[in-house]
Design an enzyme around this catalytic site. Structure first.
Site, short mmCIF file in Angstrom:
data_model
loop_
_atom_site.label_atom_id
_atom_site.label_comp_id
_atom_site.label_asym_id
_atom_site.label_seq_id
_atom_site.Cartn_x
_atom_site.Cartn_y
_atom_site.Cartn_z
N HIS A 260 0.81 -1.25 -0.04
CA HIS A 260 -0.17 -0.27 -0.08
C HIS A 260 1.06 1.26 0.10
O HIS A 260 1.24 1.86 1.04
CB HIS A 260 -1.14 -0.04 1.25
CG HIS A 260 -1.87 0.97 1.36
ND1 HIS A 260 -2.85 1.15 2.41
CD2 HIS A 260 -2.20 2.03 0.36
CE1 HIS A 260 -3.59 2.22 2.06
NE2 HIS A 260 -3.01 2.83 1.06
N HIS B 75 1.17 5.12 -2.23
CA HIS B 75 0.75 5.90 -3.26
C HIS B 75 1.82 7.20 -3.75
O HIS B 75 2.71 7.29 -2.80
CB HIS B 75 -0.54 6.80 -2.57
CG HIS B 75 -1.54 5.90 -2.25
ND1 HIS B 75 -2.32 5.02 -2.77
CD2 HIS B 75 -2.01 5.64 -0.86
CE1 HIS B 75 -3.27 4.67 -1.97
NE2 HIS B 75 -3.26 4.95 -0.96
N TYR C 168 -11.46 7.89 5.36
CA TYR C 168 -10.63 6.62 4.98
C TYR C 168 -11.27 5.50 5.87
O TYR C 168 -11.50 4.38 5.27
CB TYR C 168 -9.46 6.77 5.35
CG TYR C 168 -8.66 7.45 4.17
CD1 TYR C 168 -9.26 8.52 3.30
CD2 TYR C 168 -7.29 7.16 3.87
CE1 TYR C 168 -8.45 9.10 2.47
CE2 TYR C 168 -6.40 7.81 3.05
CZ TYR C 168 -7.01 8.82 2.07
OH TYR C 168 -6.49 9.51 1.10
N HIS D 122 -5.56 0.40 5.74
CA HIS D 122 -5.83 0.81 7.25
C HIS D 122 -5.96 -0.08 8.17
O HIS D 122 -7.15 0.04 8.94
CB HIS D 122 -6.77 2.10 7.33
CG HIS D 122 -6.57 3.02 5.91
ND1 HIS D 122 -7.51 2.99 4.91
CD2 HIS D 122 -5.49 3.52 5.45
CE1 HIS D 122 -7.05 3.77 3.92
NE2 HIS D 122 -6.05 4.19 4.28
N GLU E 142 1.66 2.52 3.97
CA GLU E 142 1.21 3.76 3.25
C GLU E 142 2.15 4.97 3.50
O GLU E 142 1.52 5.86 3.64
CB GLU E 142 -0.33 4.27 3.67
CG GLU E 142 -0.85 4.98 2.82
CD GLU E 142 -2.46 5.02 3.08
OE1 GLU E 142 -2.89 4.58 4.12
OE2 GLU E 142 -3.21 5.77 2.20
N ARG F 82 3.07 11.58 9.00
CA ARG F 82 4.54 11.76 8.67
C ARG F 82 5.33 12.05 9.83
O ARG F 82 6.65 12.16 9.41
CB ARG F 82 4.48 12.88 7.56
CG ARG F 82 3.35 12.55 6.46
CD ARG F 82 3.64 13.48 5.22
NE ARG F 82 2.68 13.04 4.03
CZ ARG F 82 2.83 13.32 2.90
NH1 ARG F 82 3.67 14.18 2.44
NH2 ARG F 82 2.01 12.97 1.98
#
Lengths: 337, 337
Positions: B6, B8, B190, B219, B280, B286
């Protein structure tokens, strides 16, 4: 003492539902029709269900409100919702009067999609001042799965919060049924409502504006404790203070999580002073777990099974936190035998 | 080998976003405008981000797709979505061509609210057959938080599922941004999307109709593992077979849960053969967790910290399950160095 903070009158006598059917068939009727339910019918509806389960599981008292999925704020109109809330709340009051040791009342609000929350203030005040209730259930989505009203942190809701603060009553954030085919009520809409509300709280200054406002997020906080790292990290990335500081003075979670690993996680990541014991009986899940031989919703058993939970924490969760979250609880008890 | 299922392309060169802005400013332009991005710009966008993190965390390969929040199916119209998906997918293909050892492609679909999913079949087929992609991201709510299209289990979606089955590609159920102010994208929408999809699967016969159809719920499965008892109990009350039998041949969870207690719960309640490693990165969260001193999204660390997880289970989660869930993965690898 063990207090279950999350019980709904899911077993109310049939006359209640029959009233609702008639009412929804004639949504433009302005006059409130009566409901005839005898005390014996109320006793019978509880003796075999909630009271039996209280006895069997050794819980003492339930903070009790009308059936959540039955609130149906998306059905009818504002008048329908008002009459319906009044009847449902009056019935809870009768339950609490018949069994003052076993039940304390929390009210349903007469919400309706697009109608300002301030219109629910009168019924809240009636329930607290006249019926002795100690809290309310607040539906964050009166549209029933379309989420068309403003977020809980919008000033739209502030007049209701002002009254909650004045009356010293918390709200349990609790959606009702879903008319959106995407959302199964108890399997998706309930849990999503919990998760959504929590994230709304993170992104707002609501608790700066209302430092004593209190919310209980039911169903173990939706997805929140499982994703506690995500929420801590999201808040941090936004430059918010740690969650503990940001909202744990105002936001509480119940223990309606129906397996031991879930309860263990909840107790591990959320401070004990933010957890309130609850089962939501007779509720969403009614069966016996073949893996344990016990009812899925027998949440006391899971908490009892967590050996590392200290006695002080256990006491807070089972009863100690209630007076802090529901300041009217003690007054209510003093008035009851 | 460690495969992250996962990832992106959240760090794509700015020209991509600039195209999107121009495109949305002129949603009725029928002709697709070009995007100029050099190979060096692509390299630069990855070397300091995803590739650096792969090296630092010791992961080998990422199953890589366009930025999820950027899909924005609710923006523009069907033509806008088609051009946008084509560009985003072409860019993923360039990434995979430049770094064939590090990335394998998964596509964005050209969904648009109210438009039949069968209209996404051509782009799926192009990505799989011409670009060598091994799966797709499927948005269960192209409206971006209004949930106005039918549930994933409705026949509305079947033409897309028929093509997925024919091509042997799974879908990751992944919403995009939210235009509903109630739902924070990565903190509520999400997670709600994940939970909602799972409950839709429980209440349907989808996997009777498509026994080999496969979905990854990202998730960490939203709220599902935390409420595993609730879901087992709800299915049981509905007279459904045990969840394992009902859908664990078709539904898989990733490990994007950003703290150790959450990962422990996931590994405890969901069979290892239904879990796929994922982080992810560079994604929703972050920062560095001050409680651990490590990045919240460094999910490998949490899994490594679970001492009781057996070697065989660990291998399945880190890589072994990928070939089963993404049957085209092995073919893709054979074609790559």
């Amino acid at each position: 003492m063990i207090i279950d903070c999350h019980g709904h009158y899911t077993t109310a006598p049939k006359a209640l539902e029959q009233f609702r059917e008639r009412q929804l068939a004639e949504p433009h009727r302005a006059q409130k029709q009566p409901i005839a339910i005898s005390d014996d019918e109320i006793r019978e509806s509880l003796e075999k269900a909630q009271l039996r389960i209280q006895r069997e599981r050794g819980t003492d008292l339930t903070i009790f409100s009308p059936r959540a999925v039955g609130m149906g704020h998306h059905l009818g109109n504002e008048t329908t919702s008002r009459h319906w809330a009044e009847h449902c709340n009056d019935l809870i009051h009768r339950v609490c009067t018949l069994y003052p040791k076993n039940f304390v009342g929390v009210c349903q609000l007469p919400q309706s999609p697009g109608m300002p929350p301030k219109n629910s203030v009168a019924e809240l005040e009636r329930c607290v001042k006249e019926l002795g209730f100690i809290g309310c259930n607040l539906n964050p989505d009166p549209s029933g799965g379309h989420w068309s009203d403003p977020p809980l942190t919008d000033k739209w809701w502030y007049p209701l919060y002002e009254k909650m603060v004045e009356l010293e009553v918390p709200a349990m954030v609790h959606v009702s049924g879903s008319c959106n085919p995407n959302f199964h009520a108890t399997g998706a809409h309930y849990i999503n409502g919990d998760t959504t509300a929590f994230m709304q709280f993170i992104t707002s200054d609501l608790f700066k504006d209302f430092p004593t406002l209190k919310f209980i997020i039911p169903h173990g906080g939706g997805a929140v404790p499982y994703h506690w790292g995500r929420y801590r990290g999201l808040a941090q990335d936004m430059g918010k203070p740690p969650l503990k500081e940001l909202l744990l003075g105002n936001v509480f979670f119940d223990t309606c999580v129906y397996h031991l690993p879930g309860i263990e996680l909840l107790l591990k990541v959320i401070p004990a002073q933010n957890i309130l014991f609850a089962s939501e009986i007779v509720g969403a899940v009614r069966g016996v777990d073949p893996e344990t031989g016990h009812y899925y919703d027998d949440t006391r058993r899971y908490i009892d099974a967590v050996g590392w939970l200290g006695a002080a924490e256990r006491e807070k969760i089972f009863s100690g936190n209630v007076s802090r979250v529901y300041p009217r609880f003690q007054n209510n008890r003093r008035r009851s035998p």
